[in-house]
Design a protein around this motif. Structure first.
Motif, PDB file in Angstrom:
ATOM      1  N   GLU A 125      29.704  16.083  12.372  1.00 50.93           N
ATOM      2  CA  GLU A 125      30.456  17.335  12.405  1.00 50.93           C
ATOM      3  C   GLU A 125      30.515  17.933  13.808  1.00 50.93           C
ATOM      4  O   GLU A 125      31.528  18.493  14.212  1.00 50.93           O
ATOM      5  CB  GLU A 125      29.830  18.356  11.448  1.00 50.93           C
ATOM      6  N   GLU A 126      29.416  17.842  14.549  1.00 55.90           N
ATOM      7  CA  GLU A 126      29.313  18.416  15.882  1.00 55.90           C
ATOM      8  C   GLU A 126      28.645  17.410  16.807  1.00 55.90           C
ATOM      9  O   GLU A 126      27.975  16.493  16.349  1.00 55.90           O
ATOM     10  CB  GLU A 126      28.497  19.718  15.843  1.00 55.90           C
ATOM     11  N   SER A 127      28.823  17.600  18.105  1.00 51.94           N
ATOM     12  CA  SER A 127      28.190  16.738  19.086  1.00 51.94           C
ATOM     13  C   SER A 127      27.343  17.585  20.027  1.00 51.94           C
ATOM     14  O   SER A 127      27.541  18.796  20.133  1.00 51.94           O
ATOM     15  CB  SER A 127      29.244  15.957  19.880  1.00 51.94           C
ATOM     16  N   THR A 128      26.410  16.936  20.711  1.00 53.83           N
ATOM     17  CA  THR A 128      25.535  17.671  21.622  1.00 53.83           C
ATOM     18  C   THR A 128      25.356  16.918  22.931  1.00 53.83           C
ATOM     19  O   THR A 128      25.419  15.687  22.971  1.00 53.83           O
ATOM     20  CB  THR A 128      24.138  17.901  21.006  1.00 53.83           C
ATOM     21  N   ILE A 129      25.127  17.696  23.999  1.00 52.29           N
ATOM     22  CA  ILE A 129      24.667  17.140  25.268  1.00 52.29           C
ATOM     23  C   ILE A 129      23.406  17.897  25.661  1.00 52.29           C
ATOM     24  O   ILE A 129      23.286  19.092  25.402  1.00 52.29           O
ATOM     25  CB  ILE A 129      25.725  17.234  26.385  1.00 52.29           C
ATOM     26  N   ASP A 130      22.462  17.190  26.249  1.00 50.22           N
ATOM     27  CA  ASP A 130      21.247  17.814  26.753  1.00 50.22           C
ATOM     28  C   ASP A 130      21.365  17.933  28.266  1.00 50.22           C
ATOM     29  O   ASP A 130      21.582  16.925  28.961  1.00 50.22           O
ATOM     30  CB  ASP A 130      20.020  16.989  26.389  1.00 50.22           C
ATOM     31  N   LEU A 131      21.216  19.154  28.775  1.00 48.23           N
ATOM     32  CA  LEU A 131      21.333  19.424  30.204  1.00 48.23           C
ATOM     33  C   LEU A 131      19.958  19.566  30.827  1.00 48.23           C
ATOM     34  O   LEU A 131      19.085  20.256  30.296  1.00 48.23           O
ATOM     35  CB  LEU A 131      22.145  20.694  30.443  1.00 48.23           C
ATOM     36  N   ASP A 132      19.774  18.933  31.972  1.00 48.67           N
ATOM     37  CA  ASP A 132      18.503  18.987  32.694  1.00 48.67           C
ATOM     38  C   ASP A 132      18.428  20.272  33.514  1.00 48.67           C
ATOM     39  O   ASP A 132      18.626  20.276  34.726  1.00 48.67           O
ATOM     40  CB  ASP A 132      18.369  17.767  33.598  1.00 48.67           C
ATOM     41  N   THR A 133      18.179  21.376  32.819  1.00 51.82           N
ATOM     42  CA  THR A 133      18.050  22.674  33.468  1.00 51.82           C
ATOM     43  C   THR A 133      17.196  23.580  32.596  1.00 51.82           C
ATOM     44  O   THR A 133      17.211  23.453  31.376  1.00 51.82           O
ATOM     45  CB  THR A 133      19.416  23.334  33.712  1.00 51.82           C
ATOM     46  N   ASP A 134      16.429  24.460  33.221  1.00 51.14           N
ATOM     47  CA  ASP A 134      15.649  25.422  32.447  1.00 51.14           C
ATOM     48  C   ASP A 134      16.301  26.792  32.437  1.00 51.14           C
ATOM     49  O   ASP A 134      15.721  27.768  31.977  1.00 51.14           O
ATOM     50  CB  ASP A 134      14.217  25.522  32.981  1.00 51.14           C
ATOM     51  N   THR A 135      17.548  26.845  32.968  1.00 51.25           N
ATOM     52  CA  THR A 135      18.305  28.095  32.974  1.00 51.25           C
ATOM     53  C   THR A 135      19.734  27.817  32.535  1.00 51.25           C
ATOM     54  O   THR A 135      20.413  26.971  33.108  1.00 51.25           O
ATOM     55  CB  THR A 135      18.332  28.728  34.381  1.00 51.25           C
ATOM     56  N   LEU A 136      20.171  28.514  31.499  1.00 57.00           N
ATOM     57  CA  LEU A 136      21.551  28.377  31.035  1.00 57.00           C
ATOM     58  C   LEU A 136      21.952  29.702  30.406  1.00 57.00           C
ATOM     59  O   LEU A 136      21.395  30.110  29.398  1.00 57.00           O
ATOM     60  CB  LEU A 136      21.672  27.243  30.012  1.00 57.00           C
ATOM     61  N   ASN A 137      22.917  30.377  31.027  1.00 58.06           N
ATOM     62  CA  ASN A 137      23.309  31.690  30.530  1.00 58.06           C
ATOM     63  C   ASN A 137      24.774  31.709  30.108  1.00 58.06           C
ATOM     64  O   ASN A 137      25.483  30.697  30.199  1.00 58.06           O
ATOM     65  CB  ASN A 137      23.031  32.773  31.576  1.00 58.06           C
ATOM     66  N   THR A 138      25.218  32.874  29.662  1.00 51.50           N
ATOM     67  CA  THR A 138      26.588  33.026  29.162  1.00 51.50           C
ATOM     68  C   THR A 138      27.614  32.694  30.232  1.00 51.50           C
ATOM     69  O   THR A 138      28.656  32.079  29.946  1.00 51.50           O
ATOM     70  CB  THR A 138      26.801  34.469  28.660  1.00 51.50           C
ATOM     71  N   ASN A 139      27.340  33.057  31.474  1.00 51.36           N
ATOM     72  CA  ASN A 139      28.283  32.764  32.556  1.00 51.36           C
ATOM     73  C   ASN A 139      28.441  31.260  32.747  1.00 51.36           C
ATOM     74  O   ASN A 139      29.568  30.769  32.923  1.00 51.36           O
ATOM     75  CB  ASN A 139      27.790  33.398  33.855  1.00 51.36           C
ATOM     76  N   HIS A 140      27.332  30.521  32.706  1.00 53.93           N
ATOM     77  CA  HIS A 140      27.413  29.057  32.815  1.00 53.93           C
ATOM     78  C   HIS A 140      28.294  28.479  31.712  1.00 53.93           C
ATOM     79  O   HIS A 140      29.154  27.617  31.964  1.00 53.93           O
ATOM     80  CB  HIS A 140      26.013  28.444  32.713  1.00 53.93           C
ATOM     81  N   ILE A 141      28.057  28.940  30.486  1.00 55.08           N
ATOM     82  CA  ILE A 141      28.802  28.433  29.330  1.00 55.08           C
ATOM     83  C   ILE A 141      30.294  28.719  29.482  1.00 55.08           C
ATOM     84  O   ILE A 141      31.142  27.832  29.301  1.00 55.08           O
ATOM     85  CB  ILE A 141      28.265  29.061  28.028  1.00 55.08           C
ATOM     86  N   GLU A 142      30.631  29.952  29.807  1.00 55.65           N
ATOM     87  CA  GLU A 142      32.039  30.350  29.898  1.00 55.65           C
ATOM     88  C   GLU A 142      32.757  29.608  31.017  1.00 55.65           C
ATOM     89  O   GLU A 142      33.898  29.152  30.840  1.00 55.65           O
ATOM     90  CB  GLU A 142      32.140  31.857  30.106  1.00 55.65           C
TER      91      GLU A 142
END
Length: 396
Positions: A125-142
């Motif tokens: 149904e959905e897919s995922t990626i794992d990112l090598d970072t310990d910081t991920l915020n709304t700005n990164h996503i957008e």
């Protein structure tokens, strides 16, 4: 080796070929090996294709010991050694969209913020990626989502090429290669260069809209859940249908639903608090009545109930013994095929409730615990509650 038609033309949905061999593996499952195939075997994060070989259903495709095995529900029937293969195009194209969406999205995070993709899973149904970072915020996503969809709209061509190790080292690869020969690259010129053995469309627009659904912290990395293409459309349709059904229930338009829901939850919490307070008063009254009915005897206060939660038994027992010395309480409840009970005593009162519970538990194959003044247990209703009460009274 089997000729891999899925690399020559990922849009190929049917083909004729010669059956090289068929047999059963160590589990008794039928499989066929073909001279050439358009069926993609599982690998590189992309699931296998399904479809048919003549009248036999292909349930799985894997590369085992250098040969591509097409696992079947039954053996292939053929008179001249040739078979016709048909792949499930809807499944194949969905995988192409999700896999391409992953390339575009991973490159967006990499190009914008230097966040490397260390894992990819293409789910049902959905897919995922794992990112090598310990910081991920709304700005990164957008920003990453915006860039990814811009690349889709630009309808950039997607190239696949076989290169040598030396040729690959001259290109700005997004990640290190896992092989040193038979290197296949999937390239979106001036955007993404990546070693990949999956199937992809010829242009980015065919990936369709890419939508990030959520993120989850995973130790020192972040997992990003997303959909692409037709899955994005289905997600939008599904959520729009849900909102449409909620509109009359909440008596609010979609843009005011959050406020309406917060008010509803506040009302619910207030009512639950009042209900709990009322229930506590009822338990106190019930405890008082049970103490009164006991009179001045030394017999413990007892009660046998049905379908009463252990939490209520505990509250009731504490209310019974909480006001004076010399009071003991044994409360039981039969909840379906389970028996639960509580034993309690007041201050300076003889007896050990934990020992009493320990004696009763083997009778119901149960578990429990507590201390000298308050203990509880539960198990299977192997005996009647009245019989268990008798055993507890004898011990206490």
């Amino acid at each position: 080796m089997t000729r891999k038609l899925y690399y020559e033309n990922p849009y190929l949905t049917s083909f004729d070929t010669r059956l090289i061999k068929q047999g059963q593996d160590e589990n008794g499952d039928w499989y066929a090996v073909l001279e050439k195939t358009a069926f993609y075997p599982e690998g590189g994060g992309q699931p296998y294709d399904t479809g048919e070989l003549n009248d036999s259903t292909v349930t799985k495709v894997e590369e085992v010991g250098g040969e591509i095995r097409h696992y079947l529900r039954s053996s292939v029937l053929t008179e001249d050694g040739y078979v016709e293969g048909k792949i499930d195009w809807e499944r194949r194209f969905d995988h192409m969209q999700q896999h391409t969406g992953q390339h575009i999205l991973s490159a967006a995070f990499d190009n914008l913020f230097g966040f490397k993709t260390v894992a990819f899973h293409l789910g049902r149904e959905e897919s995922t990626i794992d990112l090598d970072t310990d910081t991920l915020n709304t700005n990164h996503i957008e920003e990453a989502e915006k860039l990814a969809n811009q690349i889709v709209l630009e309808n950039r061509r997607i190239e696949t090429k076989w290169v040598t190790k030396e040729e690959a080292e001259k290109l700005p690869l997004r990640k290190a290669l896992s092989v040193e020969e038979n290197i296949r690259l999937v390239v979106i010129p001036d955007y993404d260069y990546n070693g990949c053995g999956g199937t992809h469309p010829s242009s980015t627009c065919e990936a369709g809209m890419i939508k990030i659904l959520g993120i989850q912290k995973e130790k020192k990395k972040y997992r990003v859940c997303f959909v692409a293409g037709n899955r994005s459309f289905r997600q939008f349709s599904k959520k729009n249908d849900i909102l449409a059904r909620l509109t009359p229930l909440l008596n609010a338009p979609q843009d005011e639903m959050e406020t309406a829901l917060h008010k509803l939850l506040e009302t619910k919490n207030a009512l639950e608090k009042k209900l709990e307070e009322a229930n506590d008063r009822l338990i106190d009254f019930e405890a008082s009545q049970m103490r009164t009915n006991r009179g001045l005897t030394d017999i413990p206060v007892t009660g046998v109930f049905e379908n009463r939660p252990i939490q209520e038994l505990q509250k009731l027992a504490r209310a019974i013994v909480g006001e004076g010395d010399g009071i003991k309480a044994i409360l039981l409840s039969k909840n379906g095929d389970k028996l639960q009970f509580v034993c309690a005593k007041g201050r300076n009162t003889s007896g050990n409730m934990k020992e009493a519970v320990a004696v009763a538990l083997p009778l119901i194959n149960g578990k429990g615990g507590g201390n000298e003044t308050f203990a509880q247990g539960g198990g299977e209703a192997l005996i009647r509650p009245e019989e268990l009460l008798k055993e507890l009274l004898a011990k206490i």
